[in-house]
Design a protein around this motif. Structure first.
Motif, PDB file in Angstrom:
ATOM      1  N   PRO A 218      -4.750   5.027   8.316  1.00  9.84           N
ATOM      2  CA  PRO A 218      -4.716   5.386   9.510  1.00  9.84           C
ATOM      3  C   PRO A 218      -3.285   6.346   9.610  1.00  9.84           C
ATOM      4  N   GLY A 219      -3.440   7.386  10.526  1.00 13.79           N
ATOM      5  CA  GLY A 219      -2.247   8.231  10.763  1.00 13.79           C
ATOM      6  C   GLY A 219      -1.850   9.012   9.735  1.00 13.79           C
ATOM      7  N   GLU A 220      -2.942   9.084   8.599  1.00 13.30           N
ATOM      8  CA  GLU A 220      -2.475  10.160   7.682  1.00 13.30           C
ATOM      9  C   GLU A 220      -3.696  11.459   7.922  1.00 13.30           C
ATOM     10  N   GLU A 221      -3.068  12.583   7.644  1.00 12.13           N
ATOM     11  CA  GLU A 221      -3.957  13.661   7.842  1.00 12.13           C
ATOM     12  C   GLU A 221      -4.546  14.088   6.565  1.00 12.13           C
ATOM     13  N   PRO A 222      -6.022  14.095   6.430  1.00 12.97           N
ATOM     14  CA  PRO A 222      -6.452  14.491   5.308  1.00 12.97           C
ATOM     15  C   PRO A 222      -6.094  15.798   4.557  1.00 12.97           C
ATOM     16  N   ALA A 223      -6.141  16.767   5.545  1.00 14.84           N
ATOM     17  CA  ALA A 223      -5.886  18.115   4.975  1.00 14.84           C
ATOM     18  C   ALA A 223      -4.114  18.316   4.467  1.00 14.84           C
ATOM     19  N   ALA A 224      -3.360  17.499   5.043  1.00 15.90           N
ATOM     20  CA  ALA A 224      -2.122  17.544   4.538  1.00 15.90           C
ATOM     21  C   ALA A 224      -1.962  16.779   2.967  1.00 15.90           C
ATOM     22  N   LEU A 225      -2.764  15.473   3.008  1.00 18.73           N
ATOM     23  CA  LEU A 225      -2.600  15.357   1.468  1.00 18.73           C
ATOM     24  C   LEU A 225      -3.602  15.968   0.411  1.00 18.73           C
ATOM     25  N   ALA A 226      -4.371  16.992   1.151  1.00 20.37           N
ATOM     26  CA  ALA A 226      -5.301  17.741   0.037  1.00 20.37           C
ATOM     27  C   ALA A 226      -4.117  18.765  -0.337  1.00 20.37           C
ATOM     28  N   GLU A 227      -3.281  19.269   0.662  1.00 23.60           N
ATOM     29  CA  GLU A 227      -2.494  20.289   0.249  1.00 23.60           C
ATOM     30  C   GLU A 227      -1.445  19.777  -0.738  1.00 23.60           C
ATOM     31  N   LYS A 228      -0.876  18.656  -0.573  1.00 22.25           N
ATOM     32  CA  LYS A 228      -0.081  18.384  -1.683  1.00 22.25           C
ATOM     33  C   LYS A 228      -0.805  18.032  -2.997  1.00 22.25           C
TER      34      LYS A 228
END
Ligand SMILES: [Zn+2]
Length: 248
Positions: A218-228
């Motif tokens: 919850p609260g995490e943005e999958p696209a931001a994680l994918a970017e990392k």
């Protein structure tokens, strides 16, 4: 090999969503990987209940298993399937699953189930797949799964921290589906999870061809994680989402 994403969230599903669940198909044989919260509904929505030939659970945490009784009953009683449905589990987990079902008054589900324990590092045939389970670093007995068929290699991590079986499984994978739970590295090590940057680095070093991340909190943005993960992997990383269909 075809991978279809049913659910990606953890540890509970947001409105209208599901936790972990996927289908893996080869030569018309459909294996369900994980049956988290909402996965029976997702299989019904996708019209897949008639096609399920087996279920594989990486471990028994509820975000990966809560809908198991519903899926078993939906595929057998609900769709007129006569034969018990094979369910594959890590070593020792058949007893735990039986306890769970019996404690909740769901012992009758066992009549429709063919429970099978896999052994670590011993390849097993499941339909057209050759499946090898490594021992994951997690808080329950848990597997890291390598599927091969027709010259293609697919690896699914389940939930795991960095460990030798993970590093042994992923080299040369055509597709790696891996959890990227956004914890600090020290927390990830204790709880048995992977961070997106650590996963990306590991996958790059192992020559993984395509990396897909999943298991979003919850609260995490999958696209931001994918970017990392992309920065560490050195090539675009895909964030899994419901309805995504991937040909491996
Ligand atoms: Zn999980």
């Amino acid at each position: 090999m075809e991978l279809f994403i049913l659910g990606v969230e953890s540890p509970y599903p947001r409105r209208g969503r599901a936790t972990l669940g996927y289908t893996l198909m080869q030569e018309g044989f459909l294996l369900v990987l994980e049956t988290g919260f909402g996965i029976h509904r997702r299989l019904a929505e996708e019209g897949l209940l008639d096609r399920v030939e087996g279920i594989l659970l990486s471990h028994l945490h509820c975000d990966h298993s809560a809908d198991l009784p519903a899926v078993i009953l939906g595929v057998t009683v609900g769709r007129g399937r006569k034969e018990p449905l094979p369910v594959y589990l890590p070593p020792g987990e058949v007893a735990r699953l039986r306890e769970w079902l019996c404690a909740c008054g769901f012992a009758f589900v066992l009549e429709h189930t063919d429970l099978r324990e896999l052994a670590y590092d011993e390849p097993t045939a499941i339909g057209p797949f050759r499946v090898t389970m490594g021992r994951a670093a997690h808080s329950l007995p848990a597997g890291i799964f390598t599927f091969t068929a027709a010259g293609t290699k697919f690896v699914y991590t389940g939930d795991t921290g960095d460990c030798p079986p993970l590093r042994a499984a992923i080299p040369g994978a055509d597709l790696l589906l891996a959890e990227a739970t956004p914890l600090r590295p020290e927390e990830a090590a204790v709880k048995g999870h992977l961070t997106a940057p650590a996963l990306g680095e590991m996958a790059r070093a192992a020559g993984v061809r395509r990396l897909v991340i999943t298991h979003f909190m919850p609260g995490e943005e999958p696209a931001a994680l994918a970017e990392k993960a992309t920065v560490a992997f050195g090539a675009p990383v895909t964030a899994a989402e419901e309805g995504l269909h991937l040909v491996i």
